[in-house]
Scaffold this active site. Sequence first.
Site, PDB file in Angstrom:
ATOM      1  N   TYR A  53      53.214   8.474  31.030  1.00  0.00           N
ATOM      2  CA  TYR A  53      54.092   7.993  29.958  1.00  0.00           C
ATOM      3  C   TYR A  53      55.558   8.217  30.333  1.00  0.00           C
ATOM      4  CZ  TYR A  53      49.673   8.174  27.362  1.00  0.00           C
ATOM      5  OH  TYR A  53      48.366   8.018  26.971  1.00  0.00           O
ATOM      6  N   LEU A 201      45.632   3.004  15.244  1.00  0.00           N
ATOM      7  CA  LEU A 201      46.249   1.994  14.365  1.00  0.00           C
ATOM      8  C   LEU A 201      46.346   0.657  15.091  1.00  0.00           C
ATOM      9  CD1 LEU A 201      49.197   4.305  13.156  1.00  0.00           C
ATOM     10  CD2 LEU A 201      46.893   4.067  12.160  1.00  0.00           C
ATOM     11  N   ILE A 240      44.761  10.379  17.404  1.00  0.00           N
ATOM     12  CA  ILE A 240      46.104  10.751  17.870  1.00  0.00           C
ATOM     13  C   ILE A 240      47.093   9.596  17.712  1.00  0.00           C
ATOM     14  CG2 ILE A 240      45.484  12.645  19.429  1.00  0.00           C
ATOM     15  CD1 ILE A 240      45.469  10.497  21.726  1.00  0.00           C
ATOM     16  N   LYS A 242      50.440   7.558  17.337  1.00  0.00           N
ATOM     17  CA  LYS A 242      51.812   7.841  17.772  1.00  0.00           C
ATOM     18  C   LYS A 242      52.755   7.386  16.663  1.00  0.00           C
ATOM     19  CE  LYS A 242      55.775   6.094  19.804  1.00  0.00           C
ATOM     20  NZ  LYS A 242      56.586   4.933  19.382  1.00  0.00           N
ATOM     21  N   ASN A 252      50.914   9.387   7.964  1.00  0.00           N
ATOM     22  CA  ASN A 252      49.712   9.644   8.756  1.00  0.00           C
ATOM     23  C   ASN A 252      49.113  11.007   8.427  1.00  0.00           C
ATOM     24  OD1 ASN A 252      50.282   7.172   9.803  1.00  0.00           O
ATOM     25  ND2 ASN A 252      50.960   7.886  11.804  1.00  0.00           N
TER      26      ASN A 252
HETATM   27  N1  NAP Z   1      44.168   7.555  27.275  1.00  0.00           N
HETATM   28  C1  NAP Z   1      44.689   6.359  27.238  1.00  0.00           C
HETATM   29  O1  NAP Z   1      44.449   5.501  28.110  1.00  0.00           O
HETATM   30  C2  NAP Z   1      45.596   6.009  26.099  1.00  0.00           C
HETATM   31  C3  NAP Z   1      45.950   4.661  25.865  1.00  0.00           C
HETATM   32  C4  NAP Z   1      46.765   4.375  24.785  1.00  0.00           C
HETATM   33  C5  NAP Z   1      47.234   5.399  23.976  1.00  0.00           C
HETATM   34  N2  NAP Z   1      46.918   6.700  24.246  1.00  0.00           N
HETATM   35  C6  NAP Z   1      47.426   7.826  23.409  1.00  0.00           C
HETATM   36  O2  NAP Z   1      47.161   7.531  22.055  1.00  0.00           O
HETATM   37  C7  NAP Z   1      48.381   7.520  21.312  1.00  0.00           C
HETATM   38  C8  NAP Z   1      48.307   6.539  20.170  1.00  0.00           C
HETATM   39  O3  NAP Z   1      48.090   5.217  20.619  1.00  0.00           O
HETATM   40  P1  NAP Z   1      49.234   4.083  20.631  1.00  0.00           P
HETATM   41  O4  NAP Z   1      50.545   4.722  20.714  1.00  0.00           O
HETATM   42  O5  NAP Z   1      48.824   3.123  21.683  1.00  0.00           O
HETATM   43  O6  NAP Z   1      49.040   3.296  19.266  1.00  0.00           O
HETATM   44  P2  NAP Z   1      48.904   3.690  17.712  1.00  0.00           P
HETATM   45  O7  NAP Z   1      48.991   5.127  17.499  1.00  0.00           O
HETATM   46  O8  NAP Z   1      47.688   2.971  17.238  1.00  0.00           O
HETATM   47  O9  NAP Z   1      50.173   2.944  17.090  1.00  0.00           O
HETATM   48  C9  NAP Z   1      51.470   3.370  17.321  1.00  0.00           C
HETATM   49  C10 NAP Z   1      52.415   2.381  16.653  1.00  0.00           C
HETATM   50  O10 NAP Z   1      52.136   2.354  15.251  1.00  0.00           O
HETATM   51  C11 NAP Z   1      53.324   2.670  14.518  1.00  0.00           C
HETATM   52  N3  NAP Z   1      52.933   3.488  13.380  1.00  0.00           N
HETATM   53  C12 NAP Z   1      52.588   4.799  13.378  1.00  0.00           C
HETATM   54  N4  NAP Z   1      52.296   5.210  12.141  1.00  0.00           N
HETATM   55  C13 NAP Z   1      52.469   4.145  11.334  1.00  0.00           C
HETATM   56  C14 NAP Z   1      52.333   3.957   9.944  1.00  0.00           C
HETATM   57  N5  NAP Z   1      51.947   4.949   9.147  1.00  0.00           N
HETATM   58  N6  NAP Z   1      52.586   2.701   9.443  1.00  0.00           N
HETATM   59  C15 NAP Z   1      52.967   1.689  10.246  1.00  0.00           C
HETATM   60  N7  NAP Z   1      53.094   1.806  11.576  1.00  0.00           N
HETATM   61  C16 NAP Z   1      52.853   3.032  12.118  1.00  0.00           C
HETATM   62  C17 NAP Z   1      54.229   3.409  15.467  1.00  0.00           C
HETATM   63  O11 NAP Z   1      55.584   3.195  15.091  1.00  0.00           O
HETATM   64  P3  NAP Z   1      56.778   4.271  15.290  1.00  0.00           P
HETATM   65  O12 NAP Z   1      56.550   4.946  16.622  1.00  0.00           O
HETATM   66  O13 NAP Z   1      57.992   3.408  15.258  1.00  0.00           O
HETATM   67  O14 NAP Z   1      56.756   5.244  14.164  1.00  0.00           O
HETATM   68  C18 NAP Z   1      53.871   2.750  16.795  1.00  0.00           C
HETATM   69  O15 NAP Z   1      54.584   1.532  16.937  1.00  0.00           O
HETATM   70  C19 NAP Z   1      49.416   7.179  22.393  1.00  0.00           C
HETATM   71  O16 NAP Z   1      50.734   7.463  21.969  1.00  0.00           O
HETATM   72  C20 NAP Z   1      48.937   8.012  23.535  1.00  0.00           C
HETATM   73  O17 NAP Z   1      49.300   9.378  23.358  1.00  0.00           O
HETATM   74  C21 NAP Z   1      46.086   7.014  25.274  1.00  0.00           C
END
Ligand code: NAP
Length: 284
Positions: A53, A201, A240, A242, A252
């Site tokens: 990241y 999400l 988890i 973000k 959240n």
């Molecule tokens: N192991 C892997 O291959 C892998 C792959 C993908 C992700 N991950 C991990 O999983 C974490 C989460 O996944 P992700 O970041 O892909 O997606 P996510 O958590 O599904 O979505 C994050 C997005 O949703 C927004 N958001 C968060 N809370 C919200 C709410 N209550 N209402 C509306 N929008 C909201 C955030 O906005 P803001 O940031 O602007 O608040 C951000 O744009 C990552 O950060 C990473 O640590 C791991």
Amino acid sequence: MNHLALPSGTSVPTLGLGTWRMGESAASRRAEVAAIRLAIDLGYRLFDTAEMYGEGGAEEVLGQAVAEALRAGAVRRDELFIVSKVYPHNASRTGTAAACERSLQRLMLDHVDLYLLHWPGSHPLHDTVEAFERLRARGRIREWGVSNFDADDMAELWGLDGGTACATNQVYYSLAERGVEFDLLPRQRDRKVPLMAYSPLAQGELAAHPGLLSLAESIGVTPTQLALAWVLHQPGVIAIPKAVREAHLRENLAAATLKLGAAELAALDRLFPPPQRKTSLAMV
Ligand SMILES: NC(=O)c1ccc[n+]([C@@H]2O[C@H](COP(=O)([O-])OP(=O)(O)OC[C@H]3O[C@@H](n4cnc5c(N)ncnc54)[C@H](OP(=O)(O)O)[C@@H]3O)[C@@H](O)[C@H]2O)c1
């Protein structure tokens, strides 16, 4: 905050904070550090990052926020559960240890609580497991696990010497992507290996899903809260999401206390049907 047990018996919160897309630009760094600081003050204790990241930038952001929180006495190190990941191309016997040291330096920590292989790669899995075990013996990591492993990958891992020590498998799991329910999730449950749901999400996309929106309105919550509460309702699952925006961090956290009844769960199954057959593991 609910907790569940890893196979080692270690208790971890079922809701954490992701950090993907953090640490990518100097301009947003202060806001990201502040978001994680706030998250700690609000009660988040599990943080997920990776050397990938921001090519180490997210680990630096997390490290800075944690250092500030520790200095301020807002939390003790042993109350935090820090997760990071090694790139598959670094996951050789020696490369894993070197990558872990670089991560620890960026995080400004002497150990991570959980260290994951980011996805299956070309280095023999037994070499990675051996490297993880050595890091654990030296106290540089407390637990190790994997990410983006499908059911056959997990079967291979569990068949290796020491493979059953795997603490978790972090995969894409959300209302929008329920494929893991077919076989991976039940198999992990059988072995009491929690599934860590990333992108719960659907990277924020579920916020605009019309069907989810109207169901959420009828319950008096936001669509993302409903989506997150649904993931957290699944036994043996850690989520988890973000978030950087304060409103998102608060929303959240509140979603973790939402209780879903049979009628809501059935309505969600109609909107997002469970899988009827095996599909290959989705990745974002
Ligand atoms: N192991 C892997 O291959 C892998 C792959 C993908 C992700 N991950 C991990 O999983 C974490 C989460 O996944 P992700 O970041 O892909 O997606 P996510 O958590 O599904 O979505 C994050 C997005 O949703 C927004 N958001 C968060 N809370 C919200 C709410 N209550 N209402 C509306 N929008 C909201 C955030 O906005 P803001 O940031 O602007 O608040 C951000 O744009 C990552 O950060 C990473 O640590 C791991």
